[in-house]
Scaffold this active site. Structure first.
Site, PDB file in Angstrom:
ATOM      1  N   TYR A  51      19.475 -12.437  -7.582  1.00  9.26           N
ATOM      2  CA  TYR A  51      18.154 -12.095  -7.071  1.00  9.26           C
ATOM      3  C   TYR A  51      17.833 -10.613  -7.295  1.00  9.26           C
ATOM      4  O   TYR A  51      16.709 -10.254  -7.618  1.00  9.26           O
ATOM      5  CB  TYR A  51      18.019 -12.479  -5.597  1.00  9.26           C
ATOM      6  CG  TYR A  51      16.573 -12.544  -5.194  1.00  9.26           C
ATOM      7  CD1 TYR A  51      15.741 -13.560  -5.676  1.00  9.26           C
ATOM      8  CD2 TYR A  51      16.014 -11.569  -4.384  1.00  9.26           C
ATOM      9  CE1 TYR A  51      14.406 -13.604  -5.338  1.00  9.26           C
ATOM     10  CE2 TYR A  51      14.671 -11.608  -4.037  1.00  9.26           C
ATOM     11  CZ  TYR A  51      13.875 -12.626  -4.520  1.00  9.26           C
ATOM     12  OH  TYR A  51      12.543 -12.659  -4.199  1.00  9.26           O
ATOM     13  N   GLU A  59       7.321  14.948  -0.263  1.00  5.26           N
ATOM     14  CA  GLU A  59       7.919  14.235  -1.386  1.00  5.26           C
ATOM     15  C   GLU A  59       6.863  13.698  -2.357  1.00  5.26           C
ATOM     16  O   GLU A  59       7.085  12.716  -3.062  1.00  5.26           O
ATOM     17  CB  GLU A  59       8.876  13.159  -0.869  1.00  5.26           C
ATOM     18  CG  GLU A  59      10.200  13.815  -0.449  1.00  5.26           C
ATOM     19  CD  GLU A  59      11.102  12.986   0.445  1.00  5.26           C
ATOM     20  OE1 GLU A  59      10.583  12.194   1.243  1.00  5.26           O
ATOM     21  OE2 GLU A  59      12.319  13.153   0.340  1.00  5.26           O
TER      22      GLU A  59
HETATM   23 ZN   LIG Z   1      13.426  11.540   1.308  1.00 11.70          ZN
END
Ligand SMILES: [Zn+2]
Length: 216
Positions: free
Chosen positions: A116, A70
């Protein structure tokens, strides 16, 4: 702490927070003109220094472990947010679940439910699906028309960048919680934070938010 120590600590923090099911996910940190990234097949909770891949800022491997498939995702995140020095990618339960639903709005899959999340993350666009490791993953990040620090990847998980690694991990924990709250309230008569408050909060904290259509 060295950048490698920071990566090891970040991996452990993500596992401790329950965000790395089946040892999934990967983390990178920018150290000058190099990226240090967790290697393919490594376990985030038990990283060792030789599990770390060294890449240039274009994602070309320079040494160390074999990088995760990735890489394109991380490289595109740094290019998009040049001030950021860390990227976290997870397949955590609530980010994955919300990534399998149609997005709340074009600019954000996560509706404005709690302050938040707006302070820490801002809007979270849902990016389209490509198989994990497909280099087109980078184009999805690059081509998204909405500014973001965190995005959901359709039917896959989330990617988050931060000023530093600790900040990116904290934002990832916050995003998981925001997705969990979005899922718990999905399909109910929920009350969103009003548009003027969303604008005031995101302006004050400098987080991205494009618009607030009247959706529930
Ligand atoms: Zn992934």
């Amino acid at each position: 702490m060295s950048a490698v120590d920071d990566l090891i600590a970040a991996g452990r923090a993500l596992v401790d927070a329950g965000l790395s099911p089946g040892s999934s996910g990967n983390v990178s940190v920018r150290d000058g003109d190099r990226l240090l990234m967790t290697g393919t097949g490594t376990r985030l909770g038990a990283l060792r220094p030789d599990d770390v891949a060294v890449l240039d800022l274009d994602g070309v491997a320079l040494g160390g472990a074999r990088p995760s498939k990735e890489v394109a995702l991380h490289v595109a995140m740094y290019a998009r947010n040049p001030a950021h020095t860390a990227v976290v990618h997870v397949h955590s339960p609530s980010t994955v679940a919300l990534s399998c639903l149609e997005p709340w709005a074009p600019h954000s899959a996560v509706p404005p439910l709690t302050p938040y999340t707006l302070m820490r993350v801002g809007q979270v666009p849902l990016l389209g699906f490509v198989p994990p490791g497909d280099p087109r993953m980078g184009a999805l990040i690059t081509d998204c028309p909405h500014p973001f620090r965190a995005a959901l990847l359709a039917n896959h998980g989330a990617v988050v960048s931060g000023d530093d690694l600790e900040g990116a991990v904290d934002s990832t924990v916050e995003l998981e919680e925001a997705c969990r709250i979005a899922l718990l309230t999905h399909g109910r008569e929920r009350r969103l934070i009003a548009a003027e408050h969303v604008r005031a909060i995101t302006d004050r904290w400098g987080t991205p938010w494009s618009e607030t259509p009247s959706l529930s």
